[in-house]
Design an enzyme around this catalytic site. Structure first.
Site, PDB file in Angstrom:
ATOM      1  N   GLU A  57       0.803  -1.232   0.000  1.00 53.40           N
ATOM      2  CA  GLU A  57       0.000   0.000   0.000  1.00 53.40           C
ATOM      3  C   GLU A  57       0.827   1.268   0.000  1.00 53.40           C
ATOM      4  O   GLU A  57       0.576   2.180  -0.774  1.00 53.40           O
ATOM      5  CB  GLU A  57      -0.925   0.050   1.236  1.00 53.40           C
ATOM      6  CG  GLU A  57      -2.126  -0.841   1.138  1.00 53.40           C
ATOM      7  CD  GLU A  57      -1.924  -2.086   1.963  1.00 53.40           C
ATOM      8  OE1 GLU A  57      -2.901  -2.624   2.453  1.00 53.40           O
ATOM      9  OE2 GLU A  57      -0.772  -2.517   2.111  1.00 53.40           O
ATOM     10  N   ASP A 112      -2.093  -5.214   3.101  1.00 55.04           N
ATOM     11  CA  ASP A 112      -2.312  -5.475   4.526  1.00 55.04           C
ATOM     12  C   ASP A 112      -3.120  -6.748   4.792  1.00 55.04           C
ATOM     13  O   ASP A 112      -3.951  -7.145   3.965  1.00 55.04           O
ATOM     14  CB  ASP A 112      -3.028  -4.285   5.180  1.00 55.04           C
ATOM     15  CG  ASP A 112      -2.093  -3.102   5.404  1.00 55.04           C
ATOM     16  OD1 ASP A 112      -0.865  -3.313   5.385  1.00 55.04           O
ATOM     17  OD2 ASP A 112      -2.594  -1.984   5.600  1.00 55.04           O
ATOM     18  N   ASP A 170      -5.828  -7.743   6.185  1.00 56.86           N
ATOM     19  CA  ASP A 170      -7.200  -7.626   6.654  1.00 56.86           C
ATOM     20  C   ASP A 170      -8.127  -7.530   5.450  1.00 56.86           C
ATOM     21  O   ASP A 170      -7.697  -7.669   4.304  1.00 56.86           O
ATOM     22  CB  ASP A 170      -7.369  -6.409   7.575  1.00 56.86           C
ATOM     23  CG  ASP A 170      -6.976  -5.091   6.912  1.00 56.86           C
ATOM     24  OD1 ASP A 170      -6.725  -5.083   5.687  1.00 56.86           O
ATOM     25  OD2 ASP A 170      -6.899  -4.071   7.617  1.00 56.86           O
ATOM     26  N   GLU A 209      -9.700  -4.997   4.090  1.00 57.23           N
ATOM     27  CA  GLU A 209      -9.378  -3.906   3.167  1.00 57.23           C
ATOM     28  C   GLU A 209      -8.149  -4.251   2.328  1.00 57.23           C
ATOM     29  O   GLU A 209      -8.095  -3.967   1.138  1.00 57.23           O
ATOM     30  CB  GLU A 209      -9.152  -2.605   3.939  1.00 57.23           C
ATOM     31  CG  GLU A 209     -10.393  -2.034   4.583  1.00 57.23           C
ATOM     32  CD  GLU A 209     -11.442  -1.609   3.573  1.00 57.23           C
ATOM     33  OE1 GLU A 209     -11.083  -0.912   2.608  1.00 57.23           O
ATOM     34  OE2 GLU A 209     -12.609  -1.976   3.749  1.00 57.23           O
ATOM     35  N   TYR A 224       0.783  -5.395  13.073  1.00 64.88           N
ATOM     36  CA  TYR A 224      -0.309  -4.687  12.407  1.00 64.88           C
ATOM     37  C   TYR A 224      -1.296  -4.130  13.431  1.00 64.88           C
ATOM     38  O   TYR A 224      -1.688  -4.825  14.358  1.00 64.88           O
ATOM     39  CB  TYR A 224      -1.026  -5.620  11.438  1.00 64.88           C
ATOM     40  CG  TYR A 224      -1.978  -4.907  10.507  1.00 64.88           C
ATOM     41  CD1 TYR A 224      -1.542  -3.838   9.733  1.00 64.88           C
ATOM     42  CD2 TYR A 224      -3.308  -5.306  10.404  1.00 64.88           C
ATOM     43  CE1 TYR A 224      -2.398  -3.179   8.868  1.00 64.88           C
ATOM     44  CE2 TYR A 224      -4.180  -4.661   9.540  1.00 64.88           C
ATOM     45  CZ  TYR A 224      -3.718  -3.603   8.769  1.00 64.88           C
ATOM     46  OH  TYR A 224      -4.583  -2.943   7.918  1.00 64.88           O
ATOM     47  N   ARG A 251      -4.447  -2.817  13.141  1.00 61.59           N
ATOM     48  CA  ARG A 251      -5.907  -2.920  13.010  1.00 61.59           C
ATOM     49  C   ARG A 251      -6.308  -4.371  13.250  1.00 61.59           C
ATOM     50  O   ARG A 251      -6.253  -5.204  12.361  1.00 61.59           O
ATOM     51  CB  ARG A 251      -6.366  -2.446  11.629  1.00 61.59           C
ATOM     52  CG  ARG A 251      -6.160  -0.951  11.416  1.00 61.59           C
ATOM     53  CD  ARG A 251      -6.724  -0.458  10.101  1.00 61.59           C
ATOM     54  NE  ARG A 251      -6.531   0.973   9.962  1.00 61.59           N
ATOM     55  CZ  ARG A 251      -5.469   1.538   9.413  1.00 61.59           C
ATOM     56  NH1 ARG A 251      -4.497   0.776   8.933  1.00 61.59           N
ATOM     57  NH2 ARG A 251      -5.366   2.849   9.323  1.00 61.59           N
ATOM     58  N   HIS A 268      -6.044 -12.259  13.491  1.00 58.01           N
ATOM     59  CA  HIS A 268      -4.751 -11.573  13.573  1.00 58.01           C
ATOM     60  C   HIS A 268      -4.257 -11.509  15.004  1.00 58.01           C
ATOM     61  O   HIS A 268      -5.016 -11.613  15.954  1.00 58.01           O
ATOM     62  CB  HIS A 268      -4.881 -10.149  13.017  1.00 58.01           C
ATOM     63  CG  HIS A 268      -5.489 -10.091  11.658  1.00 58.01           C
ATOM     64  ND1 HIS A 268      -4.997 -10.805  10.598  1.00 58.01           N
ATOM     65  CD2 HIS A 268      -6.573  -9.420  11.194  1.00 58.01           C
ATOM     66  CE1 HIS A 268      -5.744 -10.562   9.525  1.00 58.01           C
ATOM     67  NE2 HIS A 268      -6.703  -9.744   9.862  1.00 58.01           N
TER      68      HIS A 268
END
Length: 886
Positions: free
Chosen positions: A7, A80, A82, A84, A303, A305, A350
């Site tokens: 990203e 990432d 997740d 998203e 990470y 989130r 996670h």
């Protein structure tokens, strides 16, 4: 050579060092495409087909990625770990396939929870395919948010002028804040008394014991309700003899909490560091993406989130080794600790947030981090290490004491806690947030030596009066905690949701508390009255549950959309027949404590205080809601709708101008008045009278003749600029106090500066502004900070920096960003909303555009009558055209 897509550019730079020359790492800069903010982006009639749009900046980046893939051996998608991140990989791959550059090249998806060399190389050795279930969950969430926002917001604009938007999660979070405010307004204070005795042992040690029983009955908290009862019990204790009935020393173990999740990190950073949720995530992002530590760029935390509370086995082993070496073997429990989450709908795929290396202590990285990064890393390291440490051992002592006054008996209790072994508290101590119990292990203090059956001497009896208090307003931390408990939103959405509420002026943050504004109360009351289901906590949480089931492959995402859309569209259609009078009647009832506060004389709060016969009611104007009299135009009483307002005080100012004296130069009368848009001062009468609104922070009660003269004298000339010879002046504008020279504005810190600033400070403020501005002077086009893509009516949308700060530009329309909004985080939807709102007000803002066609004309578009709810773009364009006509 393989192309790796991540990203962010900082992440790309770090990973490129780890992988070496056989790889080319490129950044997508987040999402590469999104749903355009116009009608038809999600089409329910076509089984929820979705149209995607690539903005200008993303198109250029995708071209760079496509060109690199053409000459590569394969593609590795490393976004990432997740939902998203999975969606970004899916979008990138789909666009590359449409460009026909993939061919038979191998495509791999890799995920890593930390940006360290080991984590990245391990991920590269264990690739997988794109998880379509995660992508489906993303598509469902994106479609739901679009359908709610772009169909519900236009209803608000039509039926509730001044409201800006509604959202699937945003509106429910706003309801939480407004419900708490209503609870505070309904709260009835009750009196209660606490009684305690200061006693002394035979050895001369004093301690305090509180009354817990009397007359053979156990006293509950707050059960002594008046001074008469308190005095009776105080008299009983004053004449009593005291003896210790029993003493019990009980060992208690207190266990550490788990490592941080996104929610608990935001809560702790708020309590301990005073960080907002968005600030916490900004700093955590930097720690995750990588920091130069002694010549090596490395991610310091995993990470950020996540709602998982468990650490990887190797991380637990590393933490236990660090505990043994840094704290000693006594602090290391016999077995590792394992945690499970209590949050509703949590996904534990996670890891929790933890340091990537527990041997990298805060002291070791101190010189490589800025202040905020060090504070947050220190918090994460301590919480992570504490989660694997030994329990704190506490001895809790309870002494039961009998008071006897001629056969009348009462019971008292003294408690104390002593930490015998601090355990995990040596590393991390929880703090209190809004009255919640801290994990400090010593809340009662320590008792002296007390022996059973010994007599005690009375020193003093204390009887203290108290009053119950309403529940506290939410802070960012406690709102996030509540949202997590209810299952509303997800780790990646908490900070953005709160930022949206602030940006929309639905809530303000004062001393870290969230205060709902009148606009937010109106929106919530409207939605609760006419869209009840869609602001229910359980309904919103059940949708999140279904999205989780989609992620797990247990539900079909389009089935979820079909079920939602059927009822939602029906309710949208029903509002077409809704009359404004119905809306006002519902809001008058729902918001009675806010709109019609109780009068001091006990009269009917809805009776007009001016004419005495009219009935007060909410009224809707172009700029929002206000309170007015039913006898208009015979009675022109109006006042603002405000949670801080006092109806009677405002009435006096509104309809009976208060004389403040005369202008010494013109002889005209100066009066204090109040209009629909707030209090103001006026010199003279008639349409040519000079007027000045009271600046923020100034109240009618504080305005005197001197202050009124100062306001009416603005703008104030300070003196000529030493370089240009042109006059420098000060004033107060819609963006606050400023100093002006030759078309260049510089903000001032306070209103008082407008009247006191001298020439030297003014020149310095202007110089600072010019050094920071990117093309902000008159006649010069400001530099584009970010390209957002094409407007639905044609023309590029960009984010620029002007003399009033960052703003969104489309053609001749400039819309200033809300205060505190990061220019790089502006989405297309937000930009379109700001542009339409600015166009509705007419003209060009920021002073950065040249003459051209009017803003309203620029945004005008024709909507066909299809019977469907208008989209945001069409509804706002219509609003703009109407504003120009008016």
């Amino acid at each position: 050579m393989n192309v790796v897509v991540v990203e962010s550019p900082s992440k790309a730079k770090t990973i490129n060092k780890y992988l070496g020359p056989g790889y080319k790492v490129l950044a997508s800069f987040g999402h590469v495409r999104d749903l355009p903010a116009k009608d038809g982006s999600v089409r329910p009639d076509e089984d929820f087909e979705m149209s995607w749009e690539v903005d200008g900046a993303s198109a250029k980046r995708m071209k760079d990625i496509a060109d690199a893939v053409k000459s590569s051996d394969g593609l590795i998608l490393a976004t990432d770990p997740d939902r998203e991140g999975e969606a970004i990989s899916w979008h990138v791959l789909d666009l590359l396939k449409k460009k026909k550059v993939i061919g038979d090249k191998p495509v791999k998806r890799v995920v890593f929870n930390a940006i360290t060399k080991k984590a990245v190389l391990d991920a590269m050795a264990d690739p997988r395919d794109i998880d379509i279930s995660l992508v489906d969950a993303y598509l469902a969430r994106r479609a739901l948010d679009y359908l709610v926002g772009f169909n519900l917001s236009p209803v608000l604009w039509r039926k509730l002028p001044g409201a800006r938007s509604a959202g699937r999660v945003q509106s429910v979070a706003l309801r939480l804040v407004c419900d708490r405010e209503a609870e505070i307004e309904r709260f009835v204070t009750e009196e209660y008394w606490n009684i305690s005795a200061l006693l002394k042992t035979l050895r001369g040690d004093e301690f305090e014991a509180r009354l817990v029983s009397a007359d053979g009955k156990r006293l509950q908290a707050k059960s002594i309700g008046n001074g008469e009862e308190a005095n009776r019990l105080k008299a009983l204790l004053d004449g009593a003899s005291y003896v210790v009935e029993s003493v019990e020393a009980k060992p208690v173990k207190r266990n550490p909490g788990p490592p941080f999740t996104t929610s608990t990190l935001q809560q702790a950073a708020s309590s301990k560091l005073g960080f907002s949720a968005s600030r916490t995530m900004q700093v955590a992002q930097k720690l995750y993406e990588g920091v130069d530590v002694g010549g090596e760029t490395v991610g310091l935390i995993t990470y950020m989130r996540t709602d998982g509370v468990q650490m990887a086995p190797e991380a637990i082993d590393a933490a236990r080794r660090a505990i043994g070496s840094q704290f000693g073997p006594r602090y290391l429990p016999e077995k590792p600790r394992f945690y499970s989450t209590k949050a509703k709908n949590a996904q534990e795929a996670h890891e929790a947030i933890r340091p990537t290396d527990f041997n990298r202590t805060p002291d070791q990285v101190r010189r490589f981090l800025d202040g905020d990064m060090l504070k947050l890393y220190d918090l994460i390291w301590k919480r992570g290490i504490a989660s694997q440490m030994a329990s704190a051992e506490i001895e809790r002592t309870t002494a039961e004491i009998l008071a006897d006054n001629g056969g009348k008996k009462a019971g008292l209790r003294a408690t104390g806690s002593v930490i015998r072994f601090d355990g995990f508290i040596a590393a991390y101590i929880d703090m209190k947030e809004d009255g919640e119990q801290a994990d400090d292990g010593d809340e009662d203090g320590r008792l002296p030596e007390i022996n059973a059956r010994e007599s005690l001497a009375k020193q003093k009896i204390n009887a203290s009066q108290h009053f119950t208090e309403p529940p506290p307003r939410y802070s960012e931390a406690t709102l996030i905690k509540k949202m997590e408990e209810l299952g509303i939103g997800r780790p990646s959405t908490y900070a953005a949701t709160i930022s949206t509420l602030v940006d929309r002026d639905y809530v303000t943050i004062d001393k870290r508390k969230l205060l709902p504004q009148a606009k937010g109360r109106l929106v919530t009351a409207f939605l609760e009255s006419f869209f009840t289901r869609y602001v229910e906590y359980d309904f919103t949480a059940s949708l999140e549950e279904k999205l989780d089931q989609i992620s797990a492959g247990e539900l079909n995402w389009k089935d979820v959309l079909r079920e939602f859309w059927k009822d939602f569209f029906s309710q949208i259609e029903d509002t077409k027949e809704l009359r404004v009078t119905n809306v006002l009647d519902a809001l008058n009832e729902e918001l009675a404590p806010l709109v019609f506060p109780n009068r001091e004389d006990g009269g009917d709060p809805r009776t007009c205080q001016v004419c005495g016969t009219g009935k007060l009611s909410l009224k809707l104007g172009k700029y929002g809601a206000f309170v007015g009299c039913s006898n208009y135009p015979e009675c022109n009483y109006t006042r603002q709708l405000s949670s801080e307002s006092n109806g009677e005080a405002e009435a006096a100012v509104s309809n009976e101008p208060q004389s403040l004296g005369k202008d010494p130069h013109t002889g005209e009368e100066i009066t204090l008045r109040s209009g629909r848009f707030g209090p103001y001062v006026q010199r003279g009468d008639g349409k040519d009278a000079k007027r000045a609104s009271l600046p923020k922070g100034w109240t009618p009660a504080t305005i005197d003749h001197e202050k009124a003269l100062a306001l009416l004298s603005l703008p104030r000339d300070i003196g000529k600029h030493p370089e240009t010879g042109k006059m420098i002046s000060t004033g107060i504008g819609r963006y606050g106090p400023f100093v002006l020279h030759d078309g260049t504005y510089a903000n001032l810190e306070s209103v008082e500066d407008v009247f006191s600033i001298g020439l030297n400070r003014a020149v310095s403020a202007l110089a600072d502004k010019q050094s920071k501005a990117a093309g902000g002077g008159r006649g010069r086009a400001a530099a584009a900070l970010k390209e957002l893509g094409e407007h639905p009516d044609g023309g590029a949308i960009t984010v620029r920096d002007g003399r009033f700060g960052p703003y969104v530009n489309w053609g001749k329309v400039n819309a200033t960003l809300p205060r505190g909004k990061d220019p790089q985080s502006v989405s297309v939807e937000e930009a379109l909303a700001l542009i339409a709102e600015r166009a509705a007000k007419g003209g060009v803002s920021n002073g950065n555009a040249t003459k051209g066609r009017s803003a309203a004309a620029a945004t005008k578009s024709t909507a066909t009558k299809t019977g469907k709810p208008k989209t945001a773009a069409k509804a706002k364009s219509k609003t703009a055209a109407k504003a120009k006509k008016d």
